[in-house]
Design an enzyme around this catalytic site. Structure first.
Site, PDB file in Angstrom:
ATOM      1  N   GLY A  78       1.180   6.995   2.982  1.00 40.68           N
ATOM      2  CA  GLY A  78       0.247   8.096   3.153  1.00 40.68           C
ATOM      3  C   GLY A  78      -1.169   7.807   2.742  1.00 40.68           C
ATOM      4  O   GLY A  78      -2.036   8.645   2.873  1.00 40.68           O
ATOM      5  N   CYS A  79      -1.465   6.604   2.250  1.00 37.16           N
ATOM      6  CA  CYS A  79      -2.840   6.253   1.874  1.00 37.16           C
ATOM      7  C   CYS A  79      -3.580   5.678   3.071  1.00 37.16           C
ATOM      8  O   CYS A  79      -3.016   4.871   3.801  1.00 37.16           O
ATOM      9  CB  CYS A  79      -2.858   5.229   0.740  1.00 37.16           C
ATOM     10  N   VAL A  80      -4.811   6.099   3.232  1.00 43.42           N
ATOM     11  CA  VAL A  80      -5.613   5.584   4.341  1.00 43.42           C
ATOM     12  C   VAL A  80      -6.488   4.441   3.895  1.00 43.42           C
ATOM     13  O   VAL A  80      -6.738   4.234   2.748  1.00 43.42           O
ATOM     14  CB  VAL A  80      -6.498   6.681   4.967  1.00 43.42           C
ATOM     15  N   LYS A 127       0.851  -1.190   0.000  1.00 42.49           N
ATOM     16  CA  LYS A 127       0.000   0.000   0.000  1.00 42.49           C
ATOM     17  C   LYS A 127       0.887   1.240   0.000  1.00 42.49           C
ATOM     18  O   LYS A 127       1.871   1.311   0.713  1.00 42.49           O
ATOM     19  CB  LYS A 127      -0.873  -0.015   1.259  1.00 42.49           C
TER      20      LYS A 127
END
Length: 108
Positions: free
Chosen positions: A106-108, A103
């Protein structure tokens, strides 16, 4: 899910634990599970992400992905609208999953 997808070790969000498990067939199956048929445009992004990961050992967040795609393929492809049309669940997250990468940061 397909038999291939079910045999691979993933984290709780569906990202491969081992990059060596990735194949183009797996990418196609992951996309099909999301009702997406991978086109040449999708593969440009997937291949770009794999190359980026090989060089920097990190999956890029959307802002970096957009900027770098624009540098390589031009402004018409280096924008969020274009990338979201290809990967509606989030260009960085969805494309990285199809590319067998972790992933993005910084991606939620």
């Amino acid at each position: 899910m397909s038999a291939l997808i079910d045999t691979l070790e993933t984290d709780h969000e569906g990202y491969l634990r081992r990059r060596s498990d990735w194949t183009p067939e797996l990418a196609n199956e992951l996309a099909a599970a999301d009702d997406i048929e991978l086109t040449e445009a999708h593969w440009e992004v997937i291949n770009f992400l794999q190359e980026y990961y090989e060089n920097y050992e990190i999956a890029p967040a959307i802002r970096i992905l957009t900027k770098q795609i624009g540098k390589r393929y031009g402004r018409e492809k280096g924008n969020s609208k274009y990338l979201y049309e290809l990967f509606p669940r989030g260009p960085a997250k969805q494309a990285c999953r199809y590319a067998g990468l972790p992933k993005p940061t910084g991606c939620v």
